[in-house]
Design a protein around this motif. Sequence first.
Motif, PDB file in Angstrom:
ATOM      1  N   PHE A  85       0.975  -1.166   0.096  1.00 57.23           N
ATOM      2  CA  PHE A  85       0.032   0.114   0.014  1.00 57.23           C
ATOM      3  C   PHE A  85       0.703   1.248   0.102  1.00 57.23           C
ATOM      4  N   SER A  86       0.196   2.312  -0.442  1.00 57.04           N
ATOM      5  CA  SER A  86       1.045   3.664  -0.316  1.00 57.04           C
ATOM      6  C   SER A  86       1.130   3.914   1.149  1.00 57.04           C
ATOM      7  N   ILE A  87       1.988   5.020   1.370  1.00 58.79           N
ATOM      8  CA  ILE A  87       2.269   5.520   2.898  1.00 58.79           C
ATOM      9  C   ILE A  87       0.766   5.826   3.502  1.00 58.79           C
ATOM     10  N   PHE A  88       0.049   6.505   2.583  1.00 60.62           N
ATOM     11  CA  PHE A  88      -1.112   7.015   3.124  1.00 60.62           C
ATOM     12  C   PHE A  88      -2.058   5.948   3.627  1.00 60.62           C
ATOM     13  N   TRP A  89      -2.368   5.007   2.606  1.00 58.65           N
ATOM     14  CA  TRP A  89      -2.936   3.739   2.790  1.00 58.65           C
ATOM     15  C   TRP A  89      -2.649   3.085   4.036  1.00 58.65           C
ATOM     16  N   LEU A 168       5.217   9.223   6.424  1.00 65.33           N
ATOM     17  CA  LEU A 168       3.728  10.170   6.013  1.00 65.33           C
ATOM     18  C   LEU A 168       3.949  11.618   6.342  1.00 65.33           C
ATOM     19  N   PRO A 169       3.433  12.400   5.306  1.00 63.36           N
ATOM     20  CA  PRO A 169       3.702  14.019   5.254  1.00 63.36           C
ATOM     21  C   PRO A 169       2.777  14.582   6.270  1.00 63.36           C
ATOM     22  N   GLU A 170       2.386  14.168   7.515  1.00 62.61           N
ATOM     23  CA  GLU A 170       1.449  14.537   8.273  1.00 62.61           C
ATOM     24  C   GLU A 170       2.113  15.882   8.998  1.00 62.61           C
ATOM     25  N   LEU A 171       1.261  16.266   9.980  1.00 59.93           N
ATOM     26  CA  LEU A 171       1.633  17.737  10.637  1.00 59.93           C
ATOM     27  C   LEU A 171       3.030  17.451  11.353  1.00 59.93           C
ATOM     28  N   THR A 172       3.069  16.194  12.146  1.00 53.82           N
ATOM     29  CA  THR A 172       4.500  16.199  13.061  1.00 53.82           C
ATOM     30  C   THR A 172       5.657  15.899  12.055  1.00 53.82           C
ATOM     31  N   HIS A 173       5.621  15.329  10.867  1.00 53.56           N
ATOM     32  CA  HIS A 173       6.396  14.998   9.958  1.00 53.56           C
ATOM     33  C   HIS A 173       7.006  16.455   9.236  1.00 53.56           C
ATOM     34  N   ASN A 174       6.073  17.215   8.928  1.00 57.77           N
ATOM     35  CA  ASN A 174       6.287  18.361   8.297  1.00 57.77           C
ATOM     36  C   ASN A 174       6.805  19.375   9.106  1.00 57.77           C
ATOM     37  N   THR A 175       6.427  19.491  10.328  1.00 61.54           N
ATOM     38  CA  THR A 175       7.058  20.287  11.362  1.00 61.54           C
ATOM     39  C   THR A 175       8.509  19.905  11.811  1.00 61.54           C
TER      40      THR A 175
END
Length: 217
Positions: A85-89, A168-175
């Motif tokens: 699966f992709s990172i998102f899924w 996963l390019p979510e909030l914690t990752h991008n910060t």
Amino acid sequence: MALEQALTWSNLRFILDGLWVTLEVAIVSIILSFVIGGIFGVIRYLKIPVISVGVGIIIDIIRNLPLLLIIFFTYFALPQIGIQFSIFWSAVIALTIFESAMLSEIIRGGLLAVPKGQLEAGISTGLTKIQTIYYIVLPQGLKLMVPPLVSQFVSLIRDTSLAVIISLPELTHNTKIIYAEYPNTVLPMFLIMALLYFIICYSLSYFSKRFEVNYAK
């Protein structure tokens, strides 16, 4: 200077992009886990021979596993057997598996809290067990389920941050990427991240309380 670097438009846009991914993962996971958890909860409530026991064993196993291990399993282990699966899924599936087990117990507990006489009364009128649960038992149990359900949804939102381990390019990752590039922005970045998580989780808790008040009327 640190605050100015942290609050540039490019940084804020990058953080908001991460926040959007966090919300996407959380919303999809909440919907899927609520549906699956509801089905499992009803199955256990009905005490269907063999099936309820099997579902109970699976739920107990999942509930006693670390979420991080499940994330690793969906992203790193499944491809070894040809399932990728992709990172998102991968993040969504891991969160759904874990939260479904948690929610199933909350839903089962809410149904069990409704007096058995309600189920018996519904069946005596000619309704099937499923119809009785849907029309009579579930509406009464829902009021009891709302606080723990919302608490679990808030935990799910916070748990999306664990997906940083699979990038996963979510909030914690991008910060994290921003303060890694500009080390002197660590404190402002943490404050911004904490504020955004607080706004989301508090808003969910607030609306759930409003729902409880209106539902009780």
